[in-house]
Design a protein around this motif. Structure first.
Motif, mmCIF file in Angstrom:
data_model
loop_
_atom_site.group_PDB
_atom_site.id
_atom_site.type_symbol
_atom_site.label_atom_id
_atom_site.label_comp_id
_atom_site.label_asym_id
_atom_site.label_seq_id
_atom_site.Cartn_x
_atom_site.Cartn_y
_atom_site.Cartn_z
ATOM 1 N N VAL A 29 0.856 -1.177 0.000
ATOM 2 C CA VAL A 29 0.000 0.000 0.000
ATOM 3 C C VAL A 29 0.894 1.229 0.000
ATOM 4 C CG1 VAL A 29 -1.745 1.292 1.264
ATOM 5 C CG2 VAL A 29 -1.846 -1.199 1.197
ATOM 6 N N TYR A 30 0.684 2.083 -0.959
ATOM 7 C CA TYR A 30 1.509 3.283 -1.113
ATOM 8 C C TYR A 30 1.135 4.333 -0.071
ATOM 9 C CZ TYR A 30 2.684 7.866 -3.096
ATOM 10 O OH TYR A 30 3.117 9.150 -3.278
ATOM 11 N N PHE A 31 2.153 4.982 0.492
ATOM 12 C CA PHE A 31 1.939 6.114 1.394
ATOM 13 C C PHE A 31 2.915 7.202 0.976
ATOM 14 C CE2 PHE A 31 1.456 8.699 5.070
ATOM 15 C CZ PHE A 31 0.270 8.314 5.678
ATOM 16 N N PRO A 32 2.426 8.395 0.644
ATOM 17 C CA PRO A 32 3.304 9.439 0.101
ATOM 18 C C PRO A 32 4.313 9.953 1.126
ATOM 19 C CG PRO A 32 1.136 10.331 0.580
ATOM 20 C CD PRO A 32 1.029 8.844 0.769
ATOM 21 N N GLU A 33 5.503 10.248 0.650
ATOM 22 C CA GLU A 33 6.517 10.857 1.503
ATOM 23 C C GLU A 33 6.107 12.292 1.845
ATOM 24 O OE1 GLU A 33 9.219 9.465 2.764
ATOM 25 O OE2 GLU A 33 8.850 7.532 1.790
ATOM 26 N N ALA A 34 6.635 12.795 2.935
ATOM 27 C CA ALA A 34 6.333 14.168 3.346
ATOM 28 C C ALA A 34 6.760 15.146 2.254
ATOM 29 C CB ALA A 34 7.049 14.496 4.649
ATOM 30 N N GLY A 35 5.857 16.047 1.887
ATOM 31 C CA GLY A 35 6.163 17.076 0.907
ATOM 32 C C GLY A 35 6.127 16.625 -0.536
ATOM 33 N N ALA A 36 5.920 15.336 -0.774
ATOM 34 C CA ALA A 36 5.942 14.816 -2.143
ATOM 35 C C ALA A 36 4.579 14.974 -2.807
ATOM 36 C CB ALA A 36 6.341 13.344 -2.134
ATOM 37 N N ASP A 37 4.588 15.076 -4.142
ATOM 38 C CA ASP A 37 3.332 15.029 -4.878
ATOM 39 C C ASP A 37 2.747 13.629 -4.741
ATOM 40 O OD1 ASP A 37 3.518 17.653 -5.734
ATOM 41 O OD2 ASP A 37 4.598 17.116 -7.571
ATOM 42 N N TRP A 38 1.440 13.563 -4.557
ATOM 43 C CA TRP A 38 0.781 12.278 -4.339
ATOM 44 C C TRP A 38 0.751 11.487 -5.643
ATOM 45 C CZ3 TRP A 38 -2.364 12.303 0.490
ATOM 46 C CH2 TRP A 38 -2.750 11.003 0.868
ATOM 47 N N ALA A 39 1.274 10.271 -5.626
ATOM 48 C CA ALA A 39 1.323 9.440 -6.833
ATOM 49 C C ALA A 39 -0.084 9.071 -7.294
ATOM 50 C CB ALA A 39 2.138 8.177 -6.575
ATOM 51 N N GLN A 40 -0.277 9.080 -8.619
ATOM 52 C CA GLN A 40 -1.576 8.761 -9.192
ATOM 53 C C GLN A 40 -1.483 7.498 -10.048
ATOM 54 O OE1 GLN A 40 -3.835 12.135 -10.776
ATOM 55 N NE2 GLN A 40 -2.256 13.540 -10.021
ATOM 56 N N ARG A 41 -2.616 6.837 -10.197
ATOM 57 C CA ARG A 41 -2.718 5.668 -11.062
ATOM 58 C C ARG A 41 -4.012 5.768 -11.869
ATOM 59 N NH1 ARG A 41 1.748 5.356 -9.821
ATOM 60 N NH2 ARG A 41 2.976 3.588 -9.007
ATOM 61 N N GLN A 42 -3.997 5.210 -13.061
ATOM 62 C CA GLN A 42 -5.221 5.126 -13.836
ATOM 63 C C GLN A 42 -6.159 4.117 -13.170
ATOM 64 O OE1 GLN A 42 -6.128 7.044 -16.481
ATOM 65 N NE2 GLN A 42 -4.226 8.153 -15.989
ATOM 66 N N PRO A 43 -7.451 4.395 -13.131
ATOM 67 C CA PRO A 43 -8.382 3.474 -12.469
ATOM 68 C C PRO A 43 -8.252 2.032 -12.941
ATOM 69 C CG PRO A 43 -9.491 5.522 -13.016
ATOM 70 C CD PRO A 43 -8.133 5.605 -13.640
ATOM 71 N N ALA A 44 -8.083 1.841 -14.240
ATOM 72 C CA ALA A 44 -8.014 0.479 -14.779
ATOM 73 C C ALA A 44 -6.819 -0.293 -14.228
ATOM 74 C CB ALA A 44 -7.955 0.526 -16.300
ATOM 75 N N GLU A 45 -5.727 0.409 -13.907
ATOM 76 C CA GLU A 45 -4.542 -0.257 -13.366
ATOM 77 C C GLU A 45 -4.841 -0.947 -12.041
ATOM 78 O OE1 GLU A 45 -0.762 1.942 -13.438
ATOM 79 O OE2 GLU A 45 -1.868 3.548 -14.450
ATOM 80 N N LEU A 46 -5.834 -0.430 -11.326
ATOM 81 C CA LEU A 46 -6.160 -0.966 -10.004
ATOM 82 C C LEU A 46 -7.535 -1.623 -9.982
ATOM 83 C CD1 LEU A 46 -4.742 1.987 -7.876
ATOM 84 C CD2 LEU A 46 -3.701 -0.247 -8.262
ATOM 85 N N GLY A 47 -8.024 -1.965 -11.170
ATOM 86 C CA GLY A 47 -9.260 -2.728 -11.257
ATOM 87 C C GLY A 47 -10.526 -1.937 -11.015
ATOM 88 N N LEU A 48 -10.485 -0.633 -11.257
ATOM 89 C CA LEU A 48 -11.653 0.215 -11.036
ATOM 90 C C LEU A 48 -12.260 0.666 -12.362
ATOM 91 C CD1 LEU A 48 -10.306 2.450 -8.128
ATOM 92 C CD2 LEU A 48 -11.774 0.441 -7.950
#
Length: 296
Positions: A29-48
């Motif tokens: 499970v991804y958790f963003p580092e302090a001050g970092a831009d929040w990583a994004q994924r395309q919905p299909a990549e995660l089954g949505l």
């Protein structure tokens, strides 16, 4: 996740939408580092389903809160039936709709300005209950079933009724605590449609733990009681134990009222509020909310 957090039975309401899903232990499970831009994924990549996600975003954008963006006006209008109600804490004009949908920690949809700091009203109660969980974890509270009067002996819990109230009763909003705090009376908070001042003042008290009632005066009693236990400002407790470790920004604030200052151990400190009913409470961005939400 610390089991103490899940034991606190206050419903977590947030301005950001967090979608939970089951995943295998091998899946990180991804958790963003302090001050970092929040990583994004395309919905299909995660089954949505991208179309359904977009429909949810469109719904959020089309159903903005109908009250004025000047929240001072909205608060005064919303609680105009309450006797003696006034704004005694900070208030901030709100921005437009903003939110995030996460899957496995990644952003799969977002809208609005997710870094803008806004008032969040009763979402504050989730942070307050977390501070209570920390007090239990660190042994400052031995049991949530202890009477609060054994920790706070200044008269706040005096009397045959109030002396029976436990931490659990305060956390579940079933205490029916009776009294006045920071100028607010328990009976004046969201009074019944029927009756008037005399009936509300003389109402029959319910035994602690038997009746749920949403009441911000009693939530503020919880905040004040936790301040007595921690003996330092609750925003400092939250910052050191939760917000800094999860990499939250430095933009969030937690306010009390202009008249909620007390002296403990010779130091002047503010008892914070559990919402924005009279101003104050947590002012925070959607992204910092989301970091906090990932703990649960």
């Amino acid at each position: 996740m610390n089991p103490l957090f899940s034991s606190i039975r206050i419903l977590w309401l947030s301005s950001c939408l967090l979608l939970s899903s089951q995943f295998s232990q091998a899946q990180a499970v991804y958790f963003p580092e302090a001050g970092a831009d929040w990583a994004q994924r395309q919905p299909a990549e995660l089954g949505l389903d991208a179309q359904k996600l977009q429909a949810a975003v469109d719904f959020a954008l089309a159903n903005e809160y109908s009250g004025p963006r000047d929240l001072r006006m909205a608060i005064l209008k919303g609680f105009e039936r309450e006797p003696y109600h006034e704004i005694i804490g900070p208030v901030k004009k709100r921005g437009g709709p903003a939110g995030m949908i996460l899957k496995n920690g990644y952003v799969v949809a977002k809208w609005g300005d997710t870094r803008r700091v806004d008032m969040t009203f009763s979402v504050t109660k989730s942070y307050l209950s977390t501070v209570a969980g920390l007090a239990l974890q660190q042994g400052l509270i031995a049991s949530v079933h202890d009477p609060v009067a054994s920790y706070v002996w200044d008269g706040t819990f005096e009397g045959a009724h109030n002396s029976l109230i436990s931490w659990d009763h305060l956390l579940t909003q079933s205490s029916d605590w009776s009294g006045q705090l920071w100028g607010g009376y328990d009976w004046a908070d969201r009074p019944p449609r029927q009756g008037g001042l005399d009936e509300w003042r003389a109402r029959r008290l319910n035994p602690p733990g038997t009746v749920f009632e949403y009441n911000d005066v009693r939530v503020n009693v919880l905040a004040y009681s936790l301040l007595q236990v921690w003996r330092k400002p609750l925003p400092q407790v939250l910052k050191e134990n939760i917000m800094d470790p999860i990499g939250a920004s430095t933009t969030w604030r937690w306010y009390g009222y202009e008249n909620s200052w007390v002296t403990l151990d010779g130091l002047r400190m503010q008892s914070v509020s559990g919402g924005g009913h009279s101003g104050g409470g947590i002012f925070i961005s959607t992204e910092d909310h989301a970091r906090f939400g990932l703990l649960f």
